[in-house]
Design a protein around this motif. Structure first.
Motif, PDB file in Angstrom:
ATOM      1  N   ALA A  64      23.682 -33.259 -18.915  1.00  0.00           N
ATOM      2  CA  ALA A  64      23.699 -33.859 -20.253  1.00  0.00           C
ATOM      3  C   ALA A  64      22.802 -35.090 -20.299  1.00  0.00           C
ATOM      4  CB  ALA A  64      25.129 -34.214 -20.657  1.00  0.00           C
ATOM      5  N   TYR A  65      22.829 -35.902 -19.238  1.00  0.00           N
ATOM      6  CA  TYR A  65      21.986 -37.092 -19.189  1.00  0.00           C
ATOM      7  C   TYR A  65      20.506 -36.704 -19.144  1.00  0.00           C
ATOM      8  CZ  TYR A  65      20.289 -41.711 -18.012  1.00  0.00           C
ATOM      9  OH  TYR A  65      19.621 -42.908 -18.035  1.00  0.00           O
ATOM     10  N   ALA A  66      20.193 -35.646 -18.420  1.00  0.00           N
ATOM     11  CA  ALA A  66      18.807 -35.165 -18.356  1.00  0.00           C
ATOM     12  C   ALA A  66      18.345 -34.709 -19.737  1.00  0.00           C
ATOM     13  CB  ALA A  66      18.676 -34.032 -17.340  1.00  0.00           C
ATOM     14  N   LEU A  77      19.450 -35.901 -22.615  1.00  0.00           N
ATOM     15  CA  LEU A  77      19.221 -37.122 -23.382  1.00  0.00           C
ATOM     16  C   LEU A  77      17.888 -37.762 -23.021  1.00  0.00           C
ATOM     17  CD1 LEU A  77      22.693 -38.903 -23.407  1.00  0.00           C
ATOM     18  CD2 LEU A  77      21.396 -38.106 -25.387  1.00  0.00           C
ATOM     19  N   SER A  78      17.578 -37.808 -21.745  1.00  0.00           N
ATOM     20  CA  SER A  78      16.319 -38.402 -21.289  1.00  0.00           C
ATOM     21  C   SER A  78      15.118 -37.634 -21.818  1.00  0.00           C
ATOM     22  CB  SER A  78      16.274 -38.450 -19.765  1.00  0.00           C
ATOM     23  OG  SER A  78      17.265 -39.307 -19.269  1.00  0.00           O
ATOM     24  N   ARG A  79      15.201 -36.310 -21.772  1.00  0.00           N
ATOM     25  CA  ARG A  79      14.106 -35.469 -22.260  1.00  0.00           C
ATOM     26  C   ARG A  79      13.898 -35.677 -23.756  1.00  0.00           C
ATOM     27  NH1 ARG A  79      14.500 -31.222 -25.108  1.00  0.00           N
ATOM     28  NH2 ARG A  79      16.619 -30.727 -24.499  1.00  0.00           N
ATOM     29  N   ILE A  80      14.988 -35.715 -24.503  1.00  0.00           N
ATOM     30  CA  ILE A  80      14.907 -35.892 -25.952  1.00  0.00           C
ATOM     31  C   ILE A  80      14.336 -37.273 -26.277  1.00  0.00           C
ATOM     32  CG2 ILE A  80      16.274 -36.130 -28.062  1.00  0.00           C
ATOM     33  CD1 ILE A  80      18.174 -33.977 -26.745  1.00  0.00           C
ATOM     34  N   ALA A  81      14.819 -38.302 -25.580  1.00  0.00           N
ATOM     35  CA  ALA A  81      14.316 -39.660 -25.819  1.00  0.00           C
ATOM     36  C   ALA A  81      12.821 -39.727 -25.556  1.00  0.00           C
ATOM     37  CB  ALA A  81      15.058 -40.657 -24.943  1.00  0.00           C
ATOM     38  N   ALA A  82      12.375 -39.111 -24.469  1.00  0.00           N
ATOM     39  CA  ALA A  82      10.948 -39.126 -24.141  1.00  0.00           C
ATOM     40  C   ALA A  82      10.140 -38.435 -25.235  1.00  0.00           C
ATOM     41  CB  ALA A  82      10.710 -38.457 -22.793  1.00  0.00           C
ATOM     42  N   GLU A  83      10.646 -37.323 -25.737  1.00  0.00           N
ATOM     43  CA  GLU A  83       9.929 -36.594 -26.790  1.00  0.00           C
ATOM     44  C   GLU A  83       9.860 -37.413 -28.075  1.00  0.00           C
ATOM     45  OE1 GLU A  83      10.009 -32.328 -29.189  1.00  0.00           O
ATOM     46  OE2 GLU A  83      11.099 -32.505 -27.300  1.00  0.00           O
ATOM     47  N   LEU A  84      10.972 -38.061 -28.425  1.00  0.00           N
ATOM     48  CA  LEU A  84      10.992 -38.853 -29.649  1.00  0.00           C
ATOM     49  C   LEU A  84      10.145 -40.116 -29.518  1.00  0.00           C
ATOM     50  CD1 LEU A  84      14.739 -38.491 -30.666  1.00  0.00           C
ATOM     51  CD2 LEU A  84      12.764 -37.437 -31.780  1.00  0.00           C
ATOM     52  N   GLU A 139      20.501 -33.809 -33.259  1.00  0.00           N
ATOM     53  CA  GLU A 139      21.773 -33.096 -33.119  1.00  0.00           C
ATOM     54  C   GLU A 139      22.041 -32.761 -31.655  1.00  0.00           C
ATOM     55  OE1 GLU A 139      21.303 -29.814 -35.815  1.00  0.00           O
ATOM     56  OE2 GLU A 139      21.761 -31.050 -37.567  1.00  0.00           O
ATOM     57  N   GLU A 140      21.004 -32.313 -30.949  1.00  0.00           N
ATOM     58  CA  GLU A 140      21.157 -32.008 -29.525  1.00  0.00           C
ATOM     59  C   GLU A 140      21.477 -33.274 -28.741  1.00  0.00           C
ATOM     60  OE1 GLU A 140      18.659 -30.125 -25.780  1.00  0.00           O
ATOM     61  OE2 GLU A 140      17.738 -30.095 -27.770  1.00  0.00           O
ATOM     62  N   ALA A 141      20.832 -34.380 -29.096  1.00  0.00           N
ATOM     63  CA  ALA A 141      21.089 -35.655 -28.426  1.00  0.00           C
ATOM     64  C   ALA A 141      22.529 -36.106 -28.652  1.00  0.00           C
ATOM     65  CB  ALA A 141      20.112 -36.715 -28.912  1.00  0.00           C
ATOM     66  N   ARG A 142      23.019 -35.931 -29.865  1.00  0.00           N
ATOM     67  CA  ARG A 142      24.404 -36.320 -30.160  1.00  0.00           C
ATOM     68  C   ARG A 142      25.379 -35.526 -29.294  1.00  0.00           C
ATOM     69  NH1 ARG A 142      28.495 -34.340 -32.422  1.00  0.00           N
ATOM     70  NH2 ARG A 142      27.399 -32.552 -33.264  1.00  0.00           N
ATOM     71  N   GLU A 143      25.143 -34.227 -29.176  1.00  0.00           N
ATOM     72  CA  GLU A 143      26.018 -33.390 -28.352  1.00  0.00           C
ATOM     73  C   GLU A 143      25.966 -33.816 -26.878  1.00  0.00           C
ATOM     74  OE1 GLU A 143      25.083 -29.287 -28.988  1.00  0.00           O
ATOM     75  OE2 GLU A 143      25.555 -29.393 -31.117  1.00  0.00           O
ATOM     76  N   ALA A 144      24.775 -34.089 -26.384  1.00  0.00           N
ATOM     77  CA  ALA A 144      24.630 -34.515 -24.985  1.00  0.00           C
ATOM     78  C   ALA A 144      25.310 -35.864 -24.776  1.00  0.00           C
ATOM     79  CB  ALA A 144      23.156 -34.578 -24.598  1.00  0.00           C
ATOM     80  N   TYR A 145      25.170 -36.766 -25.749  1.00  0.00           N
ATOM     81  CA  TYR A 145      25.818 -38.077 -25.669  1.00  0.00           C
ATOM     82  C   TYR A 145      27.338 -37.925 -25.604  1.00  0.00           C
ATOM     83  CZ  TYR A 145      27.742 -42.524 -27.110  1.00  0.00           C
ATOM     84  OH  TYR A 145      28.502 -43.652 -27.175  1.00  0.00           O
ATOM     85  N   VAL A 146      27.881 -37.061 -26.445  1.00  0.00           N
ATOM     86  CA  VAL A 146      29.330 -36.835 -26.450  1.00  0.00           C
ATOM     87  C   VAL A 146      29.780 -36.301 -25.091  1.00  0.00           C
ATOM     88  CG1 VAL A 146      31.166 -35.378 -27.436  1.00  0.00           C
ATOM     89  CG2 VAL A 146      29.547 -36.550 -28.938  1.00  0.00           C
ATOM     90  N   GLN A 147      29.017 -35.379 -24.515  1.00  0.00           N
ATOM     91  CA  GLN A 147      29.363 -34.831 -23.208  1.00  0.00           C
ATOM     92  C   GLN A 147      29.343 -35.922 -22.143  1.00  0.00           C
ATOM     93  OE1 GLN A 147      26.439 -31.741 -23.008  1.00  0.00           O
ATOM     94  NE2 GLN A 147      27.754 -30.248 -24.026  1.00  0.00           N
ATOM     95  N   CYS A 148      28.334 -36.778 -22.164  1.00  0.00           N
ATOM     96  CA  CYS A 148      28.257 -37.878 -21.205  1.00  0.00           C
ATOM     97  C   CYS A 148      29.443 -38.821 -21.380  1.00  0.00           C
ATOM     98  CB  CYS A 148      26.948 -38.652 -21.361  1.00  0.00           C
ATOM     99  SG  CYS A 148      25.486 -37.800 -20.746  1.00  0.00           S
TER     100      CYS A 148
END
Length: 73
Positions: A12-14, A16-23, A38-47
């Motif tokens: 999940a952290y990976a 988030l990192s990938r999404i942050a880098a893309e944004l 939306e994908e980042a929110r889901e990954a954040y919730v999992q973390c």
């Protein structure tokens, strides 16, 4: 994407990192930004859920006056 309870914190952290880098590049197509968020929110919730689970275990051990147990191999 639904929340996958089997996703590890590391995965999940990976995400988030990938999404942050893309944004952060500023090159994400506007049509892609909402799905990324939306994908980042889901990954954040999992973390967050994984962190809270660890905190609960540690708080339980310390509340009992015990040191947290290490995994036995």
């Amino acid at each position: 994407m639904g929340t996958d309870t089997q996703t590890s914190y590391r995965d999940a952290y990976a995400r988030l990192s990938r999404i942050a880098a893309e944004l952060e590049t500023g090159e994400a197509d506007l049509d892609r930004v909402l799905p990324l968020l939306e994908e980042a929110r889901e990954a954040y919730v999992q973390c967050r859920e994984r962190i809270e689970a660890v905190r609960a275990v540690l708080a339980g051990d310390w509340a009992d006056g015990r040191e947290p147990e290490e995994d036995e191999e």
